[in-house]
Design a protein around this motif. Sequence first.
Motif, mmCIF file in Angstrom:
data_model
loop_
_atom_site.group_PDB
_atom_site.id
_atom_site.type_symbol
_atom_site.label_atom_id
_atom_site.label_comp_id
_atom_site.label_asym_id
_atom_site.label_seq_id
_atom_site.Cartn_x
_atom_site.Cartn_y
_atom_site.Cartn_z
ATOM 1 N N LEU A 11 0.828 -1.203 0.000
ATOM 2 C CA LEU A 11 0.000 0.000 0.000
ATOM 3 C C LEU A 11 0.866 1.258 0.000
ATOM 4 C CD1 LEU A 11 -2.670 1.464 0.135
ATOM 5 C CD2 LEU A 11 -2.659 1.108 2.608
ATOM 6 N N CYS A 12 1.901 1.283 0.828
ATOM 7 C CA CYS A 12 2.798 2.442 0.876
ATOM 8 C C CYS A 12 3.475 2.670 -0.471
ATOM 9 C CB CYS A 12 3.843 2.251 1.971
ATOM 10 S SG CYS A 12 3.156 2.287 3.634
ATOM 11 N N THR A 13 3.888 1.604 -1.105
ATOM 12 C CA THR A 13 4.524 1.705 -2.419
ATOM 13 C C THR A 13 3.536 2.229 -3.454
ATOM 14 O OG1 THR A 13 6.030 -0.091 -1.877
ATOM 15 C CG2 THR A 13 5.742 0.408 -4.219
ATOM 16 N N ALA A 14 2.307 1.745 -3.396
ATOM 17 C CA ALA A 14 1.272 2.194 -4.336
ATOM 18 C C ALA A 14 0.992 3.681 -4.159
ATOM 19 C CB ALA A 14 0.000 1.375 -4.143
ATOM 20 N N ILE A 15 0.968 4.151 -2.916
ATOM 21 C CA ILE A 15 0.753 5.576 -2.660
ATOM 22 C C ILE A 15 1.946 6.377 -3.190
ATOM 23 C CG2 ILE A 15 0.590 7.339 -0.856
ATOM 24 C CD1 ILE A 15 -1.015 5.253 0.791
ATOM 25 N N ALA A 16 3.153 5.917 -2.893
ATOM 26 C CA ALA A 16 4.363 6.624 -3.338
ATOM 27 C C ALA A 16 4.465 6.670 -4.860
ATOM 28 C CB ALA A 16 5.601 5.956 -2.749
ATOM 29 N N ASP A 17 4.023 5.594 -5.529
ATOM 30 C CA ASP A 17 4.093 5.525 -6.993
ATOM 31 C C ASP A 17 2.927 6.246 -7.666
ATOM 32 O OD1 ASP A 17 6.394 4.043 -6.780
ATOM 33 O OD2 ASP A 17 5.415 2.106 -7.172
ATOM 34 N N GLY A 18 1.950 6.696 -6.870
ATOM 35 C CA GLY A 18 0.810 7.414 -7.431
ATOM 36 C C GLY A 18 -0.310 6.518 -7.918
ATOM 37 N N HIS A 19 -0.255 5.222 -7.608
ATOM 38 C CA HIS A 19 -1.318 4.308 -8.029
ATOM 39 C C HIS A 19 -2.564 4.446 -7.153
ATOM 40 C CE1 HIS A 19 1.288 2.354 -10.890
ATOM 41 N NE2 HIS A 19 2.191 2.166 -9.940
ATOM 42 N N GLN A 30 -4.202 10.330 4.078
ATOM 43 C CA GLN A 30 -5.622 10.021 4.001
ATOM 44 C C GLN A 30 -5.896 9.408 2.640
ATOM 45 O OE1 GLN A 30 -7.682 13.671 4.826
ATOM 46 N NE2 GLN A 30 -7.304 13.512 7.018
ATOM 47 N N VAL A 31 -6.486 8.205 2.665
ATOM 48 C CA VAL A 31 -6.747 7.458 1.439
ATOM 49 C C VAL A 31 -8.252 7.210 1.340
ATOM 50 C CG1 VAL A 31 -6.299 5.308 0.200
ATOM 51 C CG2 VAL A 31 -4.512 6.324 1.603
ATOM 52 N N ASN A 32 -8.802 7.475 0.180
ATOM 53 C CA ASN A 32 -10.204 7.208 -0.065
ATOM 54 C C ASN A 32 -10.415 5.694 -0.147
ATOM 55 O OD1 ASN A 32 -12.649 6.637 -1.587
ATOM 56 N ND2 ASN A 32 -12.707 8.823 -2.060
ATOM 57 N N VAL A 33 -11.385 5.183 0.584
ATOM 58 C CA VAL A 33 -11.623 3.744 0.629
ATOM 59 C C VAL A 33 -11.985 3.194 -0.751
ATOM 60 C CG1 VAL A 33 -13.129 1.958 1.584
ATOM 61 C CG2 VAL A 33 -12.300 3.774 3.043
ATOM 62 N N LEU A 34 -12.745 3.938 -1.530
ATOM 63 C CA LEU A 34 -13.116 3.463 -2.867
ATOM 64 C C LEU A 34 -11.891 3.352 -3.775
ATOM 65 C CD1 LEU A 34 -16.436 5.435 -3.401
ATOM 66 C CD2 LEU A 34 -16.151 3.037 -2.743
ATOM 67 N N GLU A 35 -10.961 4.311 -3.658
ATOM 68 C CA GLU A 35 -9.726 4.240 -4.439
ATOM 69 C C GLU A 35 -8.879 3.043 -4.006
ATOM 70 O OE1 GLU A 35 -8.889 5.917 -7.078
ATOM 71 O OE2 GLU A 35 -10.618 7.244 -6.988
ATOM 72 N N LEU A 36 -8.856 2.806 -2.703
ATOM 73 C CA LEU A 36 -8.103 1.672 -2.177
ATOM 74 C C LEU A 36 -8.696 0.360 -2.681
ATOM 75 C CD1 LEU A 36 -5.798 0.911 -0.273
ATOM 76 C CD2 LEU A 36 -7.457 0.881 1.590
ATOM 77 N N ARG A 37 -9.989 0.254 -2.655
ATOM 78 C CA ARG A 37 -10.674 -0.947 -3.155
ATOM 79 C C ARG A 37 -10.392 -1.160 -4.641
ATOM 80 N NH1 ARG A 37 -17.115 -2.208 -2.523
ATOM 81 N NH2 ARG A 37 -17.027 -4.305 -3.366
ATOM 82 N N ARG A 38 -10.452 -0.073 -5.409
ATOM 83 C CA ARG A 38 -10.177 -0.149 -6.854
ATOM 84 C C ARG A 38 -8.750 -0.654 -7.109
ATOM 85 N NH1 ARG A 38 -11.508 5.131 -8.690
ATOM 86 N NH2 ARG A 38 -13.633 4.389 -8.657
ATOM 87 N N TYR A 39 -7.797 -0.162 -6.308
ATOM 88 C CA TYR A 39 -6.410 -0.591 -6.461
ATOM 89 C C TYR A 39 -6.253 -2.078 -6.171
ATOM 90 C CZ TYR A 39 -1.540 -1.398 -5.344
ATOM 91 O OH TYR A 39 -0.284 -1.935 -5.294
ATOM 92 N N PHE A 40 -6.844 -2.548 -5.058
ATOM 93 C CA PHE A 40 -6.712 -3.960 -4.704
ATOM 94 C C PHE A 40 -7.427 -4.868 -5.706
ATOM 95 C CE2 PHE A 40 -5.752 -2.476 -0.258
ATOM 96 C CZ PHE A 40 -4.432 -2.879 -0.296
ATOM 97 N N GLN A 41 -8.541 -4.416 -6.267
ATOM 98 C CA GLN A 41 -9.212 -5.208 -7.298
ATOM 99 C C GLN A 41 -8.354 -5.301 -8.550
ATOM 100 O OE1 GLN A 41 -13.010 -3.238 -7.666
ATOM 101 N NE2 GLN A 41 -13.991 -4.718 -6.305
ATOM 102 N N ALA A 42 -7.733 -4.202 -8.929
ATOM 103 C CA ALA A 42 -6.849 -4.215 -10.104
ATOM 104 C C ALA A 42 -5.633 -5.096 -9.842
ATOM 105 C CB ALA A 42 -6.407 -2.795 -10.461
ATOM 106 N N LEU A 43 -5.097 -5.039 -8.628
ATOM 107 C CA LEU A 43 -3.954 -5.867 -8.257
ATOM 108 C C LEU A 43 -4.322 -7.344 -8.338
ATOM 109 C CD1 LEU A 43 -1.020 -5.800 -7.130
ATOM 110 C CD2 LEU A 43 -2.049 -5.864 -4.855
ATOM 111 N N HIS A 44 -5.471 -7.682 -7.803
ATOM 112 C CA HIS A 44 -5.938 -9.079 -7.820
ATOM 113 C C HIS A 44 -6.176 -9.544 -9.254
ATOM 114 C CE1 HIS A 44 -8.056 -12.714 -6.673
ATOM 115 N NE2 HIS A 44 -9.056 -12.352 -7.444
ATOM 116 N N SER A 45 -6.771 -8.668 -10.062
ATOM 117 C CA SER A 45 -7.047 -9.005 -11.457
ATOM 118 C C SER A 45 -5.761 -9.263 -12.233
ATOM 119 C CB SER A 45 -7.838 -7.877 -12.112
ATOM 120 O OG SER A 45 -8.004 -8.124 -13.479
ATOM 121 N N SER A 46 -4.746 -8.418 -12.030
ATOM 122 C CA SER A 46 -3.490 -8.596 -12.766
ATOM 123 C C SER A 46 -2.762 -9.855 -12.302
ATOM 124 C CB SER A 46 -2.590 -7.371 -12.620
ATOM 125 O OG SER A 46 -2.145 -7.232 -11.292
#
Length: 71
Positions: A11-19, A30-46
């Motif tokens: 998660l820290c790396t994703a924030i630092a990289d702008g993902h 402060q991280v938006n929960v919907l953005e966090l969910r979108r990131y983890f879904q994309a991570l799981h999909s890839s």
Amino acid sequence: MSDRIPTLADLCTAIADGHVPASVDGSVYQVNVLELRRYFQALHSSETQSSLLSSLSQLGTWSSSSRPSVA
């Protein structure tokens, strides 16, 4: 399917990289929960896609001399 569980470091790396968009409030991110969910879904999909591609590439390594037979 991958058994890998994302970590806080991921998660820290994703924030630092702008993902994952985040705002800074003092020393707190402060991280938006919907953005966090979108990131983890994309991570799981890839990860699922790369696992599938790996499985498909292994199919090409079968010997052409072995042929299935139906009795």
